[in-house]
Design a protein around this motif. Structure first.
Motif, short mmCIF file in Angstrom:
data_model
loop_
_atom_site.label_atom_id
_atom_site.label_comp_id
_atom_site.label_asym_id
_atom_site.label_seq_id
_atom_site.Cartn_x
_atom_site.Cartn_y
_atom_site.Cartn_z
N PRO A 1 1.03 -0.99 -0.02
CA PRO A 1 -0.03 0.10 -0.12
C PRO A 1 1.04 1.68 0.16
O PRO A 1 2.03 1.14 -0.14
CB PRO A 1 -1.21 -0.56 1.20
N VAL A 2 0.03 2.22 -0.35
CA VAL A 2 0.81 3.54 -0.08
C VAL A 2 0.32 4.61 0.53
O VAL A 2 -1.18 4.35 1.48
CB VAL A 2 0.74 4.51 -1.77
N CYS A 3 0.99 5.19 1.96
CA CYS A 3 0.36 5.46 2.87
C CYS A 3 0.37 6.71 2.20
O CYS A 3 1.23 8.11 1.89
CB CYS A 3 1.66 5.26 4.00
N VAL A 4 -0.39 7.29 3.31
CA VAL A 4 -0.88 9.11 2.54
C VAL A 4 -1.11 10.13 4.31
O VAL A 4 -2.51 9.15 4.71
CB VAL A 4 -1.80 9.96 1.72
N SER A 5 -1.31 10.93 4.63
CA SER A 5 -1.45 11.79 5.28
C SER A 5 -2.57 12.98 5.29
O SER A 5 -1.97 12.93 4.19
CB SER A 5 -0.11 12.22 6.31
N PHE A 6 -2.55 13.18 6.10
CA PHE A 6 -3.25 14.15 5.82
C PHE A 6 -3.89 15.60 7.06
O PHE A 6 -3.47 14.38 8.34
CB PHE A 6 -5.02 14.07 5.67
N LYS A 7 -4.27 16.70 6.74
CA LYS A 7 -4.24 17.38 7.95
C LYS A 7 -4.83 18.95 7.61
O LYS A 7 -4.87 18.75 6.69
CB LYS A 7 -2.47 18.42 8.70
N ILE A 8 -5.64 19.00 8.35
CA ILE A 8 -6.76 20.68 7.99
C ILE A 8 -7.11 21.34 9.36
O ILE A 8 -6.86 20.86 10.65
CB ILE A 8 -8.38 19.50 8.18
N GLY A 9 -6.58 22.81 9.19
CA GLY A 9 -6.70 23.89 9.89
C GLY A 9 -7.36 24.61 9.61
O GLY A 9 -7.34 25.24 7.78
N THR A 10 -7.19 26.25 10.58
CA THR A 10 -7.92 26.69 10.22
C THR A 10 -7.33 28.50 9.52
O THR A 10 -6.87 29.88 9.37
CB THR A 10 -8.43 28.24 11.45
N ALA A 11 -5.70 28.20 9.80
CA ALA A 11 -4.34 28.69 9.19
C ALA A 11 -4.12 28.55 8.18
O ALA A 11 -3.80 27.20 6.95
CB ALA A 11 -2.99 28.07 10.48
N LYS A 12 -3.67 29.61 7.03
CA LYS A 12 -4.05 29.17 5.78
C LYS A 12 -2.57 28.90 5.20
O LYS A 12 -2.34 27.65 4.42
CB LYS A 12 -4.15 30.54 4.39
N ASP A 13 -1.72 28.37 6.29
CA ASP A 13 -0.46 27.95 5.56
C ASP A 13 -0.16 26.48 7.35
O ASP A 13 0.81 25.81 6.96
CB ASP A 13 1.46 29.04 6.27
N LEU A 14 -0.85 26.37 7.44
CA LEU A 14 -1.91 25.45 8.11
C LEU A 14 -0.95 25.21 8.94
O LEU A 14 -0.40 24.13 9.82
CB LEU A 14 -1.55 23.43 7.56
N SER A 15 -0.51 26.46 10.54
CA SER A 15 0.75 26.27 10.80
C SER A 15 -0.38 26.06 12.14
O SER A 15 -0.95 25.83 12.55
CB SER A 15 1.56 26.94 11.09
#
Length: 653
Positions: A164-178
């Motif tokens: 398999p291929v592993c992919v991570s994700f993240k979501i946030g309110t900062a445009k630079d995802l900091s």
């Protein structure tokens, strides 16, 4: 974090493990055999380890939406995740790394995978070939999508079926995802689902703008573009507070045929209009081949029939940079029309592939209708950021979005779900003779009851607007003495039942959105040819409004190939011959927007000047106002001025 649905998607599987007697020092037959036969003992323990590993592997496989959808409760049609889990724990002789440190937390839905116990994952890099997308927002969650194609290893190899291929994700309110993400996770994908990834980001704040990104688990520096998405207002949010008190803008699209032109409408909307939500009413892809060579838009492959065909077509469409950017810019809410499977679909066939009691009539692509539909539905759910609606009704795509007390957005399926026989070219006279048959249905009884109940519930809960997104022109449309029996004109009793429900229950502020026709039509909603209670000059007596839009690229007769003046002349004839129709336009390709506020809806139609090459040359050609409580277009319609087409008020009878 447990992202599995409440239903037991593994209920059809049982894992049997041996039991041993306790106490007295006596041995069970199994223990005896293990002691006396060392080779058997080794094999038995190996099988137990394999079973435990496979069980955990299957659980995580079932959590990636793409593997099981849309067949959660029909495993014979879904991917065999038990077989895939066995495949993944076999030794792999490719460029891989130990997978134990990665945590697979995929979203439960159409396509889910769980490879958490896979011993290895691909480590030679991935390419996010088709950017990212989001869709079906709720108040605290939204669907995120990408495609992660593995890159060849240094020896030129690609992963085999076991990796398999592993992919991570993240979501946030900062445009630079900091800072700390609002949600994050990892998910595995494989060739079984065309390396697509679909996850649900949850635990979000209502009515909030978010940014999200995917990355390669084995190399976090390999990232996708950053996408913009949002959540909806909670169901009880006062209408005047939805979207921070600003009008909520829907961009409405349909009929985007690749070989017919460049997808400039998507780019223009994303760059210049920035809708809060993109709504697509269907014909997102077309199954046909031919044309497009002269403008660099020839399609690959053949007329669509197999899962490979549909995936290849979706892959090519999603390579368009303007479509990619539009998906990157805002969440989408979509439904399919007919061409996502084939032309003029109904519940047992299409124009060129119909299943009959005697068997099936083969299409040029060599596949029966049922086979094509199963392949098209599966590929659509792999490639689109859309939720599973009902695991026990895999074909159901009709669903409702409650956006505070401002509106209910109800998305229908008037093509694929349960539609009675339609006009497929050789049966026009027969279908025309059935158009007034009382039991005839365009939607199927389940969907029709759901729609009527949803409209009533929307009124009861105090929502101001009811917006219904569906495929085909709703009003009667007399085109030079001919009716389109493939549209609502072929299912008049079904149409009357909906209108009766609105009138009899005093359900106001209903807006119907339509695509499919490749032309613009704006109408008051009333019973067909009713001039006793409905006044086409003032709109009094109407029960709502229909906004129908042209195609992103698709064209149609009689407008296709005509000059601007000739197209305007056809529009003049149409508005003169059709009582409810207030504006007709068919010369330009484009889209329209709805700006929804508590007091009014403003609809603005945009046209692309030229779709034979890529550009952002678009302009507004008409704007319409519907005031809350009026149930009709405000007069003068479009302020008495449009830049293309014809208004009824301007046509001399």
């Amino acid at each position: 974090m447990d992202r599995r649905p409440s239903m037991n998607i593994n209920s059809n599987r049982q894992m049997i493990t041996p039991s041993f007697k306790q106490g007295s020092g006596s041995l069970s037959s199994a223990q005896c055999c293990v002691r006396t036969l060392p080779k058997m003992r080794f094999l038995f323990i190996s099988l137990l380890v394999f079973a435990a590993t496979a069980h955990a592997d299957v659980a995580r496989l079932d959590n990636n939406l793409a593997f099981r959808s849309p067949f959660f409760d029909e495993p014979q049609f879904a991917h065999d995740t038990i077989a895939i889990s066995r495949r993944n724990i076999q030794p792999a002789r490719r460029d891989t790394v130990d997978a134990t440190r990665f945590k697979d937390e995929p979203y439960p839905g159409f396509f889910t995978s769980d490879f958490s116990n896979a011993p290895t994952i691909w480590s030679s890099g991935v390419n996010f070939t088709h950017s990212i997308a989001s869709g079906d927002p709720f108040d605290t969650s939204v669907i995120l999508w990408t495609r992660a194609m593995p890159l060849p290893s240094s020896s030129g190899q690609l992963p085999d079926q076991s990796v398999p291929v592993c992919v991570s994700f993240k979501i946030g309110t900062a445009k630079d995802l900091s800072g700390r993400p609002s949600d994050s996770g990892e998910v595995f994908t494989t060739y079984d689902i065309d390396f697509t990834v679909k996850v649900e980001a949850s635990g979000l704040k209502p009515d909030t703008k978010y940014f999200f990104q995917f990355a390669d688990c084995t190399n976090p520096n390999t990232v996708s573009p950053v996408g913009t998405t949002r959540t909806l207002a909670s169901v009880n949010t006062p209408a005047e507070k939805v979207n921070g008190g600003k009008p909520l803008t829907l961009g409405v699209f349909s009929c985007s045929q690749f070989q017919a032109g460049w997808f400039n409408a998507y780019g223009f909307a994303a760059h210049n209009i920035t809708p809060d939500i993109f709504v697509h009413l269907g014909d997102y892809i077309y199954e046909s081949v031919g044309g497009g060579d002269g403008i660099g838009r020839a399609v690959l492959g053949r007329e669509l029939a197999t899962i490979h065909d549909y995936r290849q077509r979706l892959e090519q469409y999603r390579s368009d940079p303007d479509l990619q950017f539009a998906h990157q810019s805002a969440p989408w809410i979509t439904v399919w029309d007919d061409h996502e499977v084939a032309d003029n679909t109904w519940k047992a066939g299409t124009t060129d592939s119909n299943d009959t009691a005697a068997g099936c009539t083969f299409s040029p692509s060599g596949a029966c209708f049922t086979d094509r539909k199963l392949a098209g539905v599966r590929a659509y759910h792999e490639w689109m950021p859309i939720r599973q609606v009902d695991a026990q009704d895999q074909l159901r795509i009709w669903r409702n979005f409650q956006i505070g007390k401002l509106l209910d957005l109800s998305m229908l399926d008037t093509r694929q779900y349960d539609r009675d026989v339609t006009d497929v070219g050789y049966n026009t006279a027969v279908v025309g003779s059935l158009a007034d048959e009382p039991r005839r249905s365009l939607m199927g009884p389940n969907q029709e009851k759901w729609l009527l109940d949803t409209l009533s519930e929307s009124k009861s809960r105090g929502a101001i607007w009811r917006v219904v997104g569906q495929q085909i022109v709703f009003i009667e449309l007399n085109e030079g003495g001919f009716l389109d029996f493939d549209a609502w004109d072929g299912y008049r009793s079904n149409r009357n039942r909906i209108l009766d429900h609105l009138y009899n229950n005093d359900i106001s502020n209903t807006i119907i959105l339509s695509g499919d026709s490749h032309a613009n039509w704006v109408s008051d909603l009333a019973h067909t040819n009713d001039t006793m209670t409905y006044d086409p000059a003032t709109g009094r007596g109407a029960i709502g409004v229909e906004f129908a839009g042209t195609g992103v690229t698709s064209t149609t007769a009689p407008f296709d190939g005509n000059t601007f003046d000739a197209a305007t002349n056809f529009s003049s004839i149409f508005v003169k011959d059709n009582i409810d129709l207030q504006w007709s336009e068919g010369f330009f390709r484009g889209f329209f927007t709805l700006e929804v506020s508590p007091k009014a809806i403003n609809a603005t139609y945009y046209s692309m000047r030229d779709v034979t090459f890529r550009n952002l040359d678009g302009f507004a050609i008409a704007s319409f106002l519907v005031k809350a409580g009026d149930n009709r277009l405000s007069r003068p319609v479009a302020g008495g001025k449009v830049l293309s087409g014809a208004l009824k008020s301007q046509v001399v009878n």
